[in-house]
Scaffold this motif. Structure first.
Motif: not given
Length: 309
Positions: A201-207, A228-235
């Motif tokens: 699982v790849v987790v990528q932030r918006t930053d 692939i999961i996209t999460v907010p930059a604050s994570t």
């Protein structure tokens, strides 16, 4: 085995001797459940109409307690009977939706006061859990989701309810059991599925920052299935890694399990650790009971669903 109906005001009504009773104990979702059938006469109707909870007792001890979902009166050649069914106390948290919330700092007591205690759950045993910073409850979450999210973030713990209705928030708790050829296995099924298991699982932030968590055991067996999961930059990185690990563990759930039935009642409970030694099918090792189903009636037996430890 006997049962009582309990009204919202606490009035108790003892049901007649049961024809049958099935108790399903789980550690979380799906919720624990019960169903029973007993003789009926018209004097029972007021108690049935006002029943909010049901308590099932075996040898004087409570083995199930939870809300009543429905009842059905029927008449046949054998006379009149009533069937009653419901779920465990986790249903009170699963059925109710939580308001979206954002906490800069939250403790277990804060979570219990807001999401658990107001819904009638008072008997709680918990380990010491650390507070959690920047904790959020998304809109559409249930009270159960909110509680589980906190306990996982704080201590990697999934809460569970005991048969008597106690909320337990701690690691472990399962008793050791052993099952062998001499245990009198009535039937057995062994299921092994590969489809649906995630290899990474790849987790990528918006930053732009990203990380990957791999299921090395599945990869070694030739498995390849990436998400692939996209999460907010604050994570933060810890939350990202935890999210990926949870997705992998969730993908493995129910992919390798054993279902077997044993004569007798209450041969094990959900969460117990079972040492299997079954020479005929060649199955050995440690397994965890994910569901224990007790069947009381003309023929009493227990069905266990086991997951490899």
């Amino acid at each position: 085995m006997r049962a009582q109906l309990i009204s919202a005001q606490g009035r108790e009504f003892n049901l007649p001797a049961l024809f049958s009773c099935v108790l399903s104990h789980t550690q979380g979702l799906p919720c624990s459940a019960f169903s029973l059938r007993c003789p009926y006469d018209r004097t029972m109707l007021p108690a049935l109409e006002s029943a909010a909870y049901c308590r099932v007792l075996y040898e004087g001890a409570t083995v199930f307690y939870g809300p009543v979902d429905d009842f059905e009166i029927g008449q046949g050649r054998g006379g009149m009977s009533v069937s009653i069914s419901g779920r465990g106390l986790a249903a009170l948290l699963i059925d109710n939706q939580a308001e979206a919330a954002q906490f800069s700092f939250v403790t277990l007591q804060d979570i219990l006061q807001r999401y658990v205690l107001p819904y009638g759950i008072r008997d709680i045993v918990s380990a010491q859990l650390r507070p959690v910073s920047n904790f959020s409850v998304p809109g559409g979450s249930s009270l159960w989701d909110a509680l589980c999210a906190f306990t996982q973030a704080s201590g990697g713990i999934t809460p569970r309810f005991s048969g008597e209705g106690r909320l337990i928030i701690s690691q472990g708790g399962g008793a050791p059991r052993s099952i062998s050829e001499s245990s009198g296995v009535i039937n057995l099924k062994y299921l092994k599925k590969r489809y649906g298991i995630l290899s990474e699982v790849v987790v990528q932030r918006t930053d732009g920052f990203s990380l990957t968590v791999k299921n090395n055991e599945y990869i070694a067996c030739g498995g390849r299935r990436r998400r692939i999961i996209t999460v907010p930059a604050s994570t933060d990185e810890l939350a990202m890694r935890q999210l990926a690990s949870e997705r992998i563990e969730s993908s493995k759930a129910k992919k390798s399990l054993i279902s077997l039935s044993l004569p007798g009642l209450f041969r094990a409970e959900a969460g117990d650790i079972v040492e299997l030694s079954l020479t005929r099918p060649g199955i050995f090792g440690r397994y965890r009971v994910s569901e224990a189903c007790t069947n009381y009636g003309d023929r009493c037996y227990t069905t266990l669903e086991l997951i490899k430890e």
